[in-house]
Design an enzyme around this catalytic site. Structure first.
Site, mmCIF file in Angstrom:
data_model
loop_
_atom_site.group_PDB
_atom_site.id
_atom_site.type_symbol
_atom_site.label_atom_id
_atom_site.label_comp_id
_atom_site.label_asym_id
_atom_site.label_seq_id
_atom_site.Cartn_x
_atom_site.Cartn_y
_atom_site.Cartn_z
ATOM 1 N N HIS A 93 0.984 -1.071 0.046
ATOM 2 C CA HIS A 93 0.094 0.012 0.023
ATOM 3 C C HIS A 93 0.811 1.318 -0.077
ATOM 4 O O HIS A 93 1.795 1.233 0.710
ATOM 5 C CB HIS A 93 -0.860 -0.192 1.162
ATOM 6 C CG HIS A 93 -1.974 1.089 1.141
ATOM 7 N ND1 HIS A 93 -2.053 2.430 1.294
ATOM 8 C CD2 HIS A 93 -3.501 0.820 0.742
ATOM 9 C CE1 HIS A 93 -2.849 2.947 1.225
ATOM 10 N NE2 HIS A 93 -3.876 1.963 0.846
ATOM 11 N N GLU A 141 -7.814 -4.996 0.045
ATOM 12 C CA GLU A 141 -8.714 -5.551 -1.188
ATOM 13 C C GLU A 141 -8.806 -6.912 -0.768
ATOM 14 O O GLU A 141 -9.464 -7.970 -1.401
ATOM 15 C CB GLU A 141 -7.572 -5.436 -2.499
ATOM 16 C CG GLU A 141 -7.347 -4.007 -2.639
ATOM 17 C CD GLU A 141 -8.559 -3.333 -3.444
ATOM 18 O OE1 GLU A 141 -9.854 -3.751 -3.080
ATOM 19 O OE2 GLU A 141 -8.622 -2.327 -4.185
HETATM 20 N N1 ACO Z 1 3.670 -7.918 -4.646
HETATM 21 C C1 ACO Z 1 5.057 -7.961 -4.778
HETATM 22 N N2 ACO Z 1 5.924 -7.135 -4.945
HETATM 23 C C2 ACO Z 1 5.449 -5.746 -4.498
HETATM 24 C C3 ACO Z 1 4.176 -5.684 -4.182
HETATM 25 C C4 ACO Z 1 3.270 -6.789 -4.008
HETATM 26 N N3 ACO Z 1 2.071 -6.680 -4.116
HETATM 27 N N4 ACO Z 1 3.789 -4.420 -3.970
HETATM 28 C C5 ACO Z 1 5.013 -3.936 -3.907
HETATM 29 N N5 ACO Z 1 5.845 -4.499 -4.408
HETATM 30 C C6 ACO Z 1 7.469 -4.087 -4.601
HETATM 31 C C7 ACO Z 1 7.498 -3.705 -5.898
HETATM 32 O O1 ACO Z 1 7.940 -4.371 -7.128
HETATM 33 C C8 ACO Z 1 8.878 -2.816 -5.561
HETATM 34 O O2 ACO Z 1 10.094 -3.451 -5.712
HETATM 35 P P1 ACO Z 1 11.194 -2.908 -6.265
HETATM 36 O O3 ACO Z 1 11.777 -1.729 -5.919
HETATM 37 O O4 ACO Z 1 12.219 -4.106 -6.241
HETATM 38 O O5 ACO Z 1 10.984 -2.568 -7.838
HETATM 39 C C9 ACO Z 1 8.351 -2.216 -4.160
HETATM 40 O O6 ACO Z 1 7.758 -3.333 -3.662
HETATM 41 C C10 ACO Z 1 7.847 -1.130 -4.235
HETATM 42 O O7 ACO Z 1 6.694 -0.776 -4.921
HETATM 43 P P2 ACO Z 1 5.763 0.434 -5.452
HETATM 44 O O8 ACO Z 1 5.110 0.148 -6.442
HETATM 45 O O9 ACO Z 1 6.860 1.499 -5.534
HETATM 46 O O10 ACO Z 1 4.977 0.712 -4.352
HETATM 47 P P3 ACO Z 1 3.838 1.748 -4.046
HETATM 48 O O11 ACO Z 1 3.569 2.171 -2.938
HETATM 49 O O12 ACO Z 1 4.022 2.482 -5.239
HETATM 50 O O13 ACO Z 1 2.632 0.552 -4.592
HETATM 51 C C11 ACO Z 1 0.638 -0.714 -4.628
HETATM 52 C C12 ACO Z 1 1.589 0.328 -3.803
HETATM 53 C C13 ACO Z 1 0.408 -0.113 -6.026
HETATM 54 C C14 ACO Z 1 -0.548 -0.971 -3.824
HETATM 55 C C15 ACO Z 1 1.481 -1.890 -4.772
HETATM 56 O O14 ACO Z 1 1.945 -2.530 -3.567
HETATM 57 C C16 ACO Z 1 0.891 -3.125 -5.471
HETATM 58 O O15 ACO Z 1 0.914 -3.002 -6.652
HETATM 59 N N6 ACO Z 1 0.178 -4.104 -4.882
HETATM 60 C C17 ACO Z 1 -0.571 -5.008 -5.555
HETATM 61 C C18 ACO Z 1 -1.955 -4.484 -6.237
HETATM 62 C C19 ACO Z 1 -2.999 -4.213 -4.905
HETATM 63 O O16 ACO Z 1 -3.154 -4.848 -4.081
HETATM 64 N N7 ACO Z 1 -3.622 -3.207 -5.193
HETATM 65 C C20 ACO Z 1 -4.581 -2.487 -4.169
HETATM 66 C C21 ACO Z 1 -3.933 -1.658 -3.213
HETATM 67 S S1 ACO Z 1 -5.002 -1.141 -1.991
HETATM 68 C C22 ACO Z 1 -6.138 0.066 -2.661
HETATM 69 O O17 ACO Z 1 -5.706 0.729 -3.584
HETATM 70 C C23 ACO Z 1 -7.624 0.536 -2.026
#
Ligand code: ACO
Length: 381
Positions: free
Chosen positions: A259, A317
């Site tokens: 998140h 989620e």
């Molecule tokens: N699974 C695996 N790796 C992940 C996940 C995940 N669920 N979430 C983040 N990471 C990793 C990324 O690949 C990244 O790794 P890297 O730096 O080695 O490339 C690192 O963690 C940071 O990721 P960001 O995308 O910069 O984190 P951000 O805070 O922008 O993303 C997000 C948040 C979009 C929710 C992300 O965690 C994600 O895509 N989760 C999965 C989708 C999901 O569950 N979405 C619902 C969110 S809740 C809502 O919106 C109401």
């Protein structure tokens, strides 16, 4: 107070663009306070209309206030025949439910009386959005809409209109807990969109239609569907680790984890997992619930292994999917059902924004050409 001096902040991250009494989100502590109450206290104890009243009036209703509020809201439920006709056309074209909700919401002006107060308009919006979703869903399945029951609460009536049968009280409680949990969450994108619209002194229907448009985008309205798909694909506890390892090895994300704000377990996940447990214990697919808990525990360990220090924890989620699935809702109804609750939050923000009265008008930094010379059409190649 917003940042000054021409500094560009992509996505306005960290910029404080509003003051609010509605909710406080602390991503480090994993804390969500809704109008003064921790979400853990409010979500499972209050009726949904009680929480809407709280957000709109900044105090809990007494018995008479709540009864009056519920009656007024229920009386607003019937939707215009023209709205049903529009939904029929959209259903024939198999439009996504969120598109139908946006189109249907835009017709709510048809029933708006001249001189209606903003609270009356807000009541009508919140009362009718579930009717639009349920009517559309049935039309999409080739069934006729079920007229709303005015003697049921918002959650019970929504389930009734979807199926034509009165839902079990445990299901209604599960849905109310979900609706209360997601009603407001700081200045998220759709809430901001609603505030921008109403800050121009536009009207509440316009603000809600705009906010539905913002929520519809997959990176905001979220995709609890894929989180559920992953649990189904895993199928059994012993498959959890190899399956998720395979996804992570391929560089894929585990849906329902991570998140932008929360760096610990999303407090809403806690509330919804407990609500799901209660609901599934009362007669649902307990094996699915147990599997989901195992998937969650395994995912958190694997995420720390593959993304050390990223603090990737369970988000809202994951258990939204499980809870709404347990209620018998199709994945296509997950985001629209979220919208039904969040609409009351949008409207509460609109009331706050109207009191503040200032148009929201940030700056942009021009990065285009400055000294082009004009060429008549005949000279252009
Ligand atoms: N699974 C695996 N790796 C992940 C996940 C995940 N669920 N979430 C983040 N990471 C990793 C990324 O690949 C990244 O790794 P890297 O730096 O080695 O490339 C690192 O963690 C940071 O990721 P960001 O995308 O910069 O984190 P951000 O805070 O922008 O993303 C997000 C948040 C979009 C929710 C992300 O965690 C994600 O895509 N989760 C999965 C989708 C999901 O569950 N979405 C619902 C969110 S809740 C809502 O919106 C109401």
């Amino acid at each position: 107070m917003s940042t000054k001096n021409g500094q560009f902040i992509p996505g306005l991250q960290g910029v404080v663009a509003a003051e609010t009494n509605l909710s406080s989100v602390d991503g480090q502590k994993g804390e969500l306070i809704i109008a003064g109450f921790p979400v853990e206290v409010l979500a499972g104890s209050a009726g949904h209309e009680e929480v809407i009243y709280l957000l709109w009036h900044d105090h809990l209703p007494n018995r008479a206030e709540l009864e009056g509020f519920k009656e007024e809201m229920a009386a607003e439920r019937p939707i215009a025949p023209a709205t049903i006709e529009l939904l029929r056309t959209a259903a024939a074209e198999k439009r996504p439910v969120m598109d139908a909700l946006r189109m249907g919401a835009a017709t709510l002006d048809l029933q708006r009386e001249q001189g209606a107060s903003d609270e009356q308009t807000a009541l009508a919006i919140v009362a009718r959005l579930p009717v639009i979703v349920a009517a559309y869903w049935r039309l999409r399945q080739g069934q006729e809409p079920v007229a709303p029951r005015l003697d049921l609460g918002q959650a019970a009536n929504y389930l009734y209109m979807l199926t034509g049968e009165e839902a079990d009280p445990a299901m209604v409680r599960g849905l109310e807990t979900y609706l209360n949990t997601v009603i407001d969450h700081g200045l998220n994108a759709s809430t901001f969109a609603a505030r921008v619209i109403v800050a121009t002194q536009s009207d509440l229907v316009s603000a809600v239609v705009g906010a539905i448009g913002a929520l519809k985008g997959p990176i905001h309205g979220g995709a609890p569907g894929p989180a559920l798909d992953m649990v189904f694909a895993i199928g059994s506890p012993e498959n959890a680790e190899p399956y998720m390892r395979m996804l992570l090895e391929r560089g894929e994300r585990l849906m329902g984890f991570g998140h932008r704000v929360y760096k610990v377990r999303d407090p809403r996940a806690e509330v919804l997992s407990k609500a799901a447990e209660k609901m599934f214990t009362g007669g649902g697919d307990m094996a699915l619930y147990t599997l989901a808990r195992h998937v969650e525990d395994t995912a958190v360990v694997l995420l720390e292994e593959y993304k050390p220090g990223r603090q990737l924890q369970t988000n809202v989620e994951f258990y939204t999917a499980l809870l709404l699935h347990g209620l018998g809702l199709s994945t296509e109804l997950f985001t629209p059902t979220f919208a039904l609750s969040r609409a009351a939050g949008w409207l509460a923000h609109c009331f706050e924004q109207q009191r503040d009265g200032r148009i929201i008008r940030p700056d942009s930094r021009y990065r285009g050409e400055m000294n082009r010379s004009w060429q008549p059409m005949a000279e252009r190649i």
